[in-house]
Design a protein around this motif. Structure first.
Motif, PDB file in Angstrom:
ATOM      1  N   CYS A   1      33.642  31.315  34.962  1.00  0.00           N
ATOM      2  CA  CYS A   1      32.968  32.468  34.347  1.00  0.00           C
ATOM      3  C   CYS A   1      32.915  32.346  32.831  1.00  0.00           C
ATOM      4  O   CYS A   1      31.947  32.779  32.203  1.00  0.00           O
ATOM      5  CB  CYS A   1      33.684  33.758  34.741  1.00  0.00           C
ATOM      6  SG  CYS A   1      33.285  34.332  36.391  1.00  0.00           S
TER       7      CYS A   1
ATOM      8  N   LEU B   1      33.662  38.050  33.576  1.00  0.00           N
ATOM      9  CA  LEU B   1      34.970  37.640  34.073  1.00  0.00           C
ATOM     10  C   LEU B   1      35.564  38.695  34.998  1.00  0.00           C
ATOM     11  O   LEU B   1      35.987  38.399  36.124  1.00  0.00           O
ATOM     12  CB  LEU B   1      35.898  37.380  32.885  1.00  0.00           C
ATOM     13  CG  LEU B   1      37.283  36.813  33.191  1.00  0.00           C
ATOM     14  CD1 LEU B   1      37.179  35.394  33.694  1.00  0.00           C
ATOM     15  CD2 LEU B   1      38.149  36.865  31.945  1.00  0.00           C
ATOM     16  N   PHE B   2      35.571  39.948  34.543  1.00  0.00           N
ATOM     17  CA  PHE B   2      36.184  41.013  35.327  1.00  0.00           C
ATOM     18  C   PHE B   2      35.296  41.491  36.481  1.00  0.00           C
ATOM     19  O   PHE B   2      35.780  42.163  37.393  1.00  0.00           O
ATOM     20  CB  PHE B   2      36.534  42.197  34.422  1.00  0.00           C
ATOM     21  CG  PHE B   2      37.603  41.887  33.415  1.00  0.00           C
ATOM     22  CD1 PHE B   2      38.867  41.494  33.823  1.00  0.00           C
ATOM     23  CD2 PHE B   2      37.349  41.948  32.057  1.00  0.00           C
ATOM     24  CE1 PHE B   2      39.854  41.192  32.903  1.00  0.00           C
ATOM     25  CE2 PHE B   2      38.325  41.650  31.115  1.00  0.00           C
ATOM     26  CZ  PHE B   2      39.582  41.271  31.547  1.00  0.00           C
TER      27      PHE B   2
ATOM     28  N   GLN C   1      48.326  30.282  33.286  1.00  0.00           N
ATOM     29  CA  GLN C   1      48.314  29.702  34.625  1.00  0.00           C
ATOM     30  C   GLN C   1      49.576  28.886  34.869  1.00  0.00           C
ATOM     31  O   GLN C   1      50.232  29.010  35.911  1.00  0.00           O
ATOM     32  CB  GLN C   1      47.088  28.812  34.789  1.00  0.00           C
ATOM     33  CG  GLN C   1      47.138  27.935  36.028  1.00  0.00           C
ATOM     34  CD  GLN C   1      46.605  26.556  35.793  1.00  0.00           C
ATOM     35  OE1 GLN C   1      45.795  26.336  34.907  1.00  0.00           O
ATOM     36  NE2 GLN C   1      47.052  25.591  36.581  1.00  0.00           N
TER      37      GLN C   1
ATOM     38  N   SER D   1      37.666  30.182  39.259  1.00  0.00           N
ATOM     39  CA  SER D   1      36.538  31.084  39.011  1.00  0.00           C
ATOM     40  C   SER D   1      36.608  31.687  37.610  1.00  0.00           C
ATOM     41  O   SER D   1      35.572  31.958  36.996  1.00  0.00           O
ATOM     42  CB  SER D   1      36.501  32.187  40.071  1.00  0.00           C
ATOM     43  OG  SER D   1      37.716  32.917  40.098  1.00  0.00           O
ATOM     44  N   THR D   2      37.809  31.888  37.085  1.00  0.00           N
ATOM     45  CA  THR D   2      37.946  32.403  35.720  1.00  0.00           C
ATOM     46  C   THR D   2      37.401  31.406  34.706  1.00  0.00           C
ATOM     47  O   THR D   2      36.622  31.758  33.808  1.00  0.00           O
ATOM     48  CB  THR D   2      39.421  32.707  35.409  1.00  0.00           C
ATOM     49  OG1 THR D   2      39.883  33.744  36.281  1.00  0.00           O
ATOM     50  CG2 THR D   2      39.586  33.150  33.960  1.00  0.00           C
TER      51      THR D   2
ATOM     52  N   LEU E   1      44.469  30.854  28.616  1.00  0.00           N
ATOM     53  CA  LEU E   1      44.439  31.123  30.052  1.00  0.00           C
ATOM     54  C   LEU E   1      45.120  30.011  30.839  1.00  0.00           C
ATOM     55  O   LEU E   1      45.776  30.269  31.848  1.00  0.00           O
ATOM     56  CB  LEU E   1      42.991  31.289  30.515  1.00  0.00           C
ATOM     57  CG  LEU E   1      42.272  32.550  30.018  1.00  0.00           C
ATOM     58  CD1 LEU E   1      40.832  32.561  30.489  1.00  0.00           C
ATOM     59  CD2 LEU E   1      42.990  33.808  30.503  1.00  0.00           C
TER      60      LEU E   1
ATOM     61  N   VAL F   1      35.131  37.474  39.063  1.00  0.00           N
ATOM     62  CA  VAL F   1      36.356  36.869  39.590  1.00  0.00           C
ATOM     63  C   VAL F   1      36.946  37.662  40.764  1.00  0.00           C
ATOM     64  O   VAL F   1      37.293  37.066  41.791  1.00  0.00           O
ATOM     65  CB  VAL F   1      37.396  36.682  38.466  1.00  0.00           C
ATOM     66  CG1 VAL F   1      38.743  36.238  39.052  1.00  0.00           C
ATOM     67  CG2 VAL F   1      36.904  35.660  37.464  1.00  0.00           C
TER      68      VAL F   1
ATOM     69  N   ALA G   1      41.330  32.137  41.773  1.00  0.00           N
ATOM     70  CA  ALA G   1      41.250  32.994  40.589  1.00  0.00           C
ATOM     71  C   ALA G   1      41.183  32.157  39.317  1.00  0.00           C
ATOM     72  O   ALA G   1      40.400  32.466  38.400  1.00  0.00           O
ATOM     73  CB  ALA G   1      42.450  33.942  40.549  1.00  0.00           C
TER      74      ALA G   1
END
Length: 305
Positions: free
Chosen positions: A225, A73-74, A282, A221-222, A278, A77, A218
């Protein structure tokens, strides 16, 4: 009047039915399965309550998989958010034949994940093109890569990240490019008149214009992932020694290789909870909730008038 008031509910009936069949029913089924023990008899499970969740809490492989998932993820992204912007800026021109070049750039997106995985797996082998490339420049491949990129625990996860970024780069680039083409050229001309350089033009004009798209990229893609599976399955199958095993692949192994449906369902509930958190973040920070509230207020004002 009676039917007019209920018309919106008729439009919502089919979506709600689809949600009930494909989301709520599987969710409650998974929740029930997560409270069962299938270890002794697959066809006659025993009710164990929260035992599967406690087993996950004490499972080293689960925490390793969760850590790998957030490492992806880190790592992926930020690359998915930033690199496609540079590519979109480079392709946002009126050069002759630029549409053909955009199509070529987009090819990795439409190629099957299996084909991409097999191709990159061949490139990463000890006698693959990447290691052979060192010899073309008169160099020797690093010791860590001589046995193959995907066989080194310290390198494998970065190799998989590279494949994921390579495949998804053009997809997000097209999103940025579509938004860039709605940007007025007059803004760039005004920046030029003010003496702005290339970097200043894009910092003060392009990036503010692309900010909503950056947030959307973001988020997408998060979520992507957190659900990585196909690339792992084709390239490494979670190895070496679990260094590339993600939470989704952990669920797959437990469910279909070990037939431990209780643990797999419990891990699935954990993954769904992470995705839910998450999603709520958002909704809070992308202005969706504020927009809905403003729309509601405006509707009430119109009704009172």
């Amino acid at each position: 009047m009676f039917f007019k008031q209920r018309t919106p509910y008729l439009y919502l009936a089919l979506p709600l039915l689809m949600m009930a069949i494909f989301f709520f029913m599987p969710f409650f089924m998974a929740l029930g399965i997560s409270a069962m023990d299938y270890g002794e008899n697959l066809y006659a499970p025993k009710f164990t309550g929260l035992a599967n969740y406690l087993a996950l809490w004490h499972s080293g492989s689960f925490w390793q998989s969760l850590g790998n998932t957030f490492f992806f993820l880190f790592g992926v992204v930020p690359a998915m958010v930033c690199l496609p912007i540079l590519l979109a800026i480079a392709l946002n021109t009126d050069l002759k034949g630029i549409s053909i070049f955009r199509s070529v750039i987009y090819l990795p997106v439409i190629i099957s994940v299996v084909v991409v995985g097999i191709t990159w797996k061949w490139l990463y082998q000890k006698d693959g093109i990447l290691n052979y490339g060192f010899t073309l420049f008169g160099l020797e491949a690093p010791e860590a890569l001589k046995s193959g990129w995907l066989l080194n625990p310290d390198v494998a996860i970065y190799a998989v990240m590279l494949v994921i970024v390579w495949k998804g780069l053009a997809y997000y680039m097209m999103m940025y490019l579509a938004h860039l083409q709605s940007l007025s050229r007059e803004l760039y001309e005004s920046a030029d008149l003010d003496g702005a350089g290339w970097l200043e033009r894009h910092w003060h004009v392009t990036l503010p214009h692309l900010r909503p798209t950056m947030v959307m990229v973001a988020i997408i893609s998060t979520i992507g992932c957190l659900k990585i599976f196909a690339e792992i399955y084709v390239l490494t199958k979670g190895g070496p020694v679990g260094t590339t095993r993600t939470l989704v692949y952990f669920i797959y192994q437990r469910a279909f290789e070990n037939l431990d449906l209780g643990i797999a369902s419990a891990a699935g509930i954990v993954l769904m909870t992470i995705l839910l958190v998450l999603s709520l973040i958002q909704l809070k920070y992308t202005g969706f909730g504020q927009t809905a509230e403003n729309t509601k207020t405006l509707s009430l004002q119109e009704a009172t008038q």
